[in-house]
Design a protein around this motif. Structure first.
Motif, PDB file in Angstrom:
ATOM      1  N   ARG A 201       0.824  -1.215   0.000  1.00 27.37           N
ATOM      2  CA  ARG A 201       0.000   0.000   0.000  1.00 27.37           C
ATOM      3  C   ARG A 201       0.853   1.258   0.000  1.00 27.37           C
ATOM      4  O   ARG A 201       0.501   2.255  -0.637  1.00 27.37           O
ATOM      5  N   ARG A 202       1.965   1.238   0.691  1.00 28.44           N
ATOM      6  CA  ARG A 202       2.857   2.387   0.642  1.00 28.44           C
ATOM      7  C   ARG A 202       3.311   2.652  -0.792  1.00 28.44           C
ATOM      8  O   ARG A 202       3.358   3.796  -1.249  1.00 28.44           O
ATOM      9  N   GLU A 203       3.651   1.571  -1.493  1.00 24.33           N
ATOM     10  CA  GLU A 203       4.085   1.732  -2.885  1.00 24.33           C
ATOM     11  C   GLU A 203       2.932   2.200  -3.758  1.00 24.33           C
ATOM     12  O   GLU A 203       3.125   3.029  -4.668  1.00 24.33           O
ATOM     13  N   GLN A 204       1.733   1.674  -3.497  1.00 25.13           N
ATOM     14  CA  GLN A 204       0.557   2.137  -4.239  1.00 25.13           C
ATOM     15  C   GLN A 204       0.356   3.641  -4.051  1.00 25.13           C
ATOM     16  O   GLN A 204       0.074   4.368  -5.016  1.00 25.13           O
ATOM     17  N   PHE A 205       0.489   4.116  -2.822  1.00 21.11           N
ATOM     18  CA  PHE A 205       0.300   5.541  -2.563  1.00 21.11           C
ATOM     19  C   PHE A 205       1.375   6.368  -3.267  1.00 21.11           C
ATOM     20  O   PHE A 205       1.095   7.462  -3.773  1.00 21.11           O
TER      21      PHE A 205
ATOM     22  N   PRO B  37      -8.680   0.058  -2.422  1.00 15.86           N
ATOM     23  CA  PRO B  37      -9.585   0.336  -3.543  1.00 15.86           C
ATOM     24  C   PRO B  37      -9.971   1.799  -3.671  1.00 15.86           C
ATOM     25  O   PRO B  37     -10.576   2.199  -4.674  1.00 15.86           O
ATOM     26  N   TYR B  38      -9.623   2.626  -2.674  1.00 17.92           N
ATOM     27  CA  TYR B  38     -10.013   4.036  -2.701  1.00 17.92           C
ATOM     28  C   TYR B  38      -8.932   4.956  -3.254  1.00 17.92           C
ATOM     29  O   TYR B  38      -9.161   6.157  -3.398  1.00 17.92           O
ATOM     30  N   VAL B  39      -7.767   4.419  -3.575  1.00 13.41           N
ATOM     31  CA  VAL B  39      -6.665   5.236  -4.093  1.00 13.41           C
ATOM     32  C   VAL B  39      -6.378   4.809  -5.524  1.00 13.41           C
ATOM     33  O   VAL B  39      -5.763   3.767  -5.758  1.00 13.41           O
ATOM     34  N   GLY B  40      -6.850   5.605  -6.477  1.00  8.95           N
ATOM     35  CA  GLY B  40      -6.781   5.206  -7.871  1.00  8.95           C
ATOM     36  C   GLY B  40      -5.677   5.889  -8.651  1.00  8.95           C
ATOM     37  O   GLY B  40      -4.970   6.775  -8.145  1.00  8.95           O
TER      38      GLY B  40
ATOM     39  N   GLN C 230      -4.506  -9.137  -8.889  1.00  9.36           N
ATOM     40  CA  GLN C 230      -3.216  -9.751  -8.564  1.00  9.36           C
ATOM     41  C   GLN C 230      -2.119  -9.252  -9.496  1.00  9.36           C
ATOM     42  O   GLN C 230      -0.999  -8.959  -9.060  1.00  9.36           O
ATOM     43  N   LEU C 231      -2.425  -9.161 -10.778  1.00 10.56           N
ATOM     44  CA  LEU C 231      -1.444  -8.673 -11.741  1.00 10.56           C
ATOM     45  C   LEU C 231      -1.084  -7.223 -11.450  1.00 10.56           C
ATOM     46  O   LEU C 231       0.087  -6.825 -11.560  1.00 10.56           O
ATOM     47  N   LEU C 232      -2.078  -6.437 -11.054  1.00  7.84           N
ATOM     48  CA  LEU C 232      -1.818  -5.040 -10.710  1.00  7.84           C
ATOM     49  C   LEU C 232      -0.921  -4.946  -9.478  1.00  7.84           C
ATOM     50  O   LEU C 232       0.019  -4.138  -9.437  1.00  7.84           O
ATOM     51  N   ALA C 233      -1.212  -5.776  -8.466  1.00  7.77           N
ATOM     52  CA  ALA C 233      -0.383  -5.778  -7.260  1.00  7.77           C
ATOM     53  C   ALA C 233       1.050  -6.183  -7.590  1.00  7.77           C
ATOM     54  O   ALA C 233       2.016  -5.610  -7.054  1.00  7.77           O
ATOM     55  N   LYS C 234       1.219  -7.155  -8.474  1.00  7.10           N
ATOM     56  CA  LYS C 234       2.560  -7.577  -8.862  1.00  7.10           C
ATOM     57  C   LYS C 234       3.298  -6.461  -9.597  1.00  7.10           C
ATOM     58  O   LYS C 234       4.510  -6.275  -9.419  1.00  7.10           O
ATOM     59  N   ALA C 235       2.573  -5.700 -10.413  1.00  4.32           N
ATOM     60  CA  ALA C 235       3.201  -4.584 -11.113  1.00  4.32           C
ATOM     61  C   ALA C 235       3.633  -3.499 -10.129  1.00  4.32           C
ATOM     62  O   ALA C 235       4.734  -2.947 -10.242  1.00  4.32           O
TER      63      ALA C 235
END
Length: 349
Positions: free
Chosen positions: A97-101, A234-237, A330-335
């Motif tokens: 999640r840190r990386e997603q942000f 799911p709230y951080v696009g 899952q593919l998105l998380a791996k990316a």
């Protein structure tokens, strides 16, 4: 049960998961004899996580071993609504999640993912039009639909190279407008009830828009559950901007499934006469909605559609339509984690 991308998916609603040595064992009662039978087993150390659809649950021993080995275990309802997730001690989701942000705050990273999602949306919309021409050229204005398809493919190529979020949104909007301009051609039955002139919502003003809106809401919920399952927020696009209460990343993921899943599903209901004028009610404010009993039938057909099989275009493995959002998540998380060079969006053929 199905193992994909090192995640065990247990889709049998009555399945109970337990631990036998170092193996995950899946059992369920036989519907005829009532006796418990083993559906399958797999070594726990080979898995990254477990996702189970149902209410029966798992043994404390398995939950403890998953925590010890750092294996996430996710519980969903039979329809795919997220219930909860147990997170292992070793590999939590905070780093993901840190990386997603960080990606969401990076205009370059966000645009890269958004380009792929919107380009895929436009290509999938074009593929739906292509299928209509291929199957029903003699019953529709084929040349007009083909022209729209060609434009959508051009928009898709431009979206993949878009230089800014604003230009990408413009291409997405132009593509949606062109697609829905010929959507009425795809309605082959009951045109007196289900004619379509334009996309409208909040509220939907005709039966077709009522079903499209309901279907998009259902798929958004599925996408949100899928993202929760893999540990993404799911709230951080990346394409949809942050807004309080809006599941922006779920809406991003939804874009890939609008045309090939929801739109085709609604068209099937109409063209196979599984819905009729009697299934809808008009409110005082002009809103057209499905009746309660008709909504239940809609959901029953929706679940049936989710069980249909398809070969995943990137993985090359057979799965079901209902599993696609979970695989894409899952593919998105791996990316995002860096396990894949780029995010491969879902492309329907």
């Amino acid at each position: 049960m199905k193992k994909m991308l090192n995640t065990l998916y247990v889709t049998t609603e009555t399945a109970y998961l337990s631990l036998d040595g170092e193996n995950v064992v899946v059992r369920a009662d036989d519907p005829e004899s009532g006796e418990s039978r083993e559906l399958g087993r797999t070594p726990l150390h080979l898995l990254d996580g477990i996702v189970t659809f149902g209410y029966v649950g798992a043994s404390p021993a398995l939950l403890g071993k998953c925590a010890e080995y750092g294996k996430d275990m996710t519980f969903l309802t039979p329809s795919g609504k997220f219930l909860c997730r147990t997170v292992g001690k070793v590999r939590g989701n905070v780093l993901l999640r840190r990386e997603q942000f960080r990606w969401a705050d990076s205009s370059e990273k966000s645009l890269s993912i958004a380009q792929r999602m919107i380009s895929a949306k436009l290509l999938n919309s074009a593929a739906v039009l292509r299928r209509a021409v291929s199957d029903h050229a003699e019953r529709i204005r084929a040349e007009e639909v083909e022209n729209a398809e060609s434009q959508l493919r051009q928009f898709s190529r431009s979206a993949y190279r878009a230089e800014s979020p604003d230009s990408l949104r413009g291409l997405e909007g132009d593509g949606a407008q062109r697609y829905f301009a010929v959507f009425d051609e795809l309605i082959l039955q009951q045109r007196e009830t289900f004619s379509f002139s334009s996309r409208n919502r909040r509220p939907p003003l005709d039966p077709v828009n009522a079903m499209l809106s309901f279907g998009y809401s259902l798929m958004t919920a599925v996408c949100s559950s899928a993202l929760e399952t893999v540990g993404l927020d799911p709230y951080v696009g990346f394409f949809h901007t942050d807004r309080p209460g809006r599941a922006s990343l779920a809406l991003d993921l939804l874009e890939e499934f609008r045309a090939p899943f929801v739109d085709r599903f609604v068209l099937t209901l109409i063209n196979k006469r599984l819905v009729s004028d009697a299934d809808f009610v008009q409110k005082e404010n002009g809103a057209v909605l499905l009746r309660d009993e008709s909504r239940r039938e809609f959901l029953a057909q929706w679940q049936k559609k989710k069980r249909e099989e398809i070969v995943h275009p990137y993985l090359g493995e057979k799965t079901t339509w209902g599993m696609l959002p979970f695989l894409q998540a899952q593919l998105l998380a791996k990316a995002v984690r860096g396990d894949l060079d780029d995010y491969p969006p879902f492309l329907w053929k």
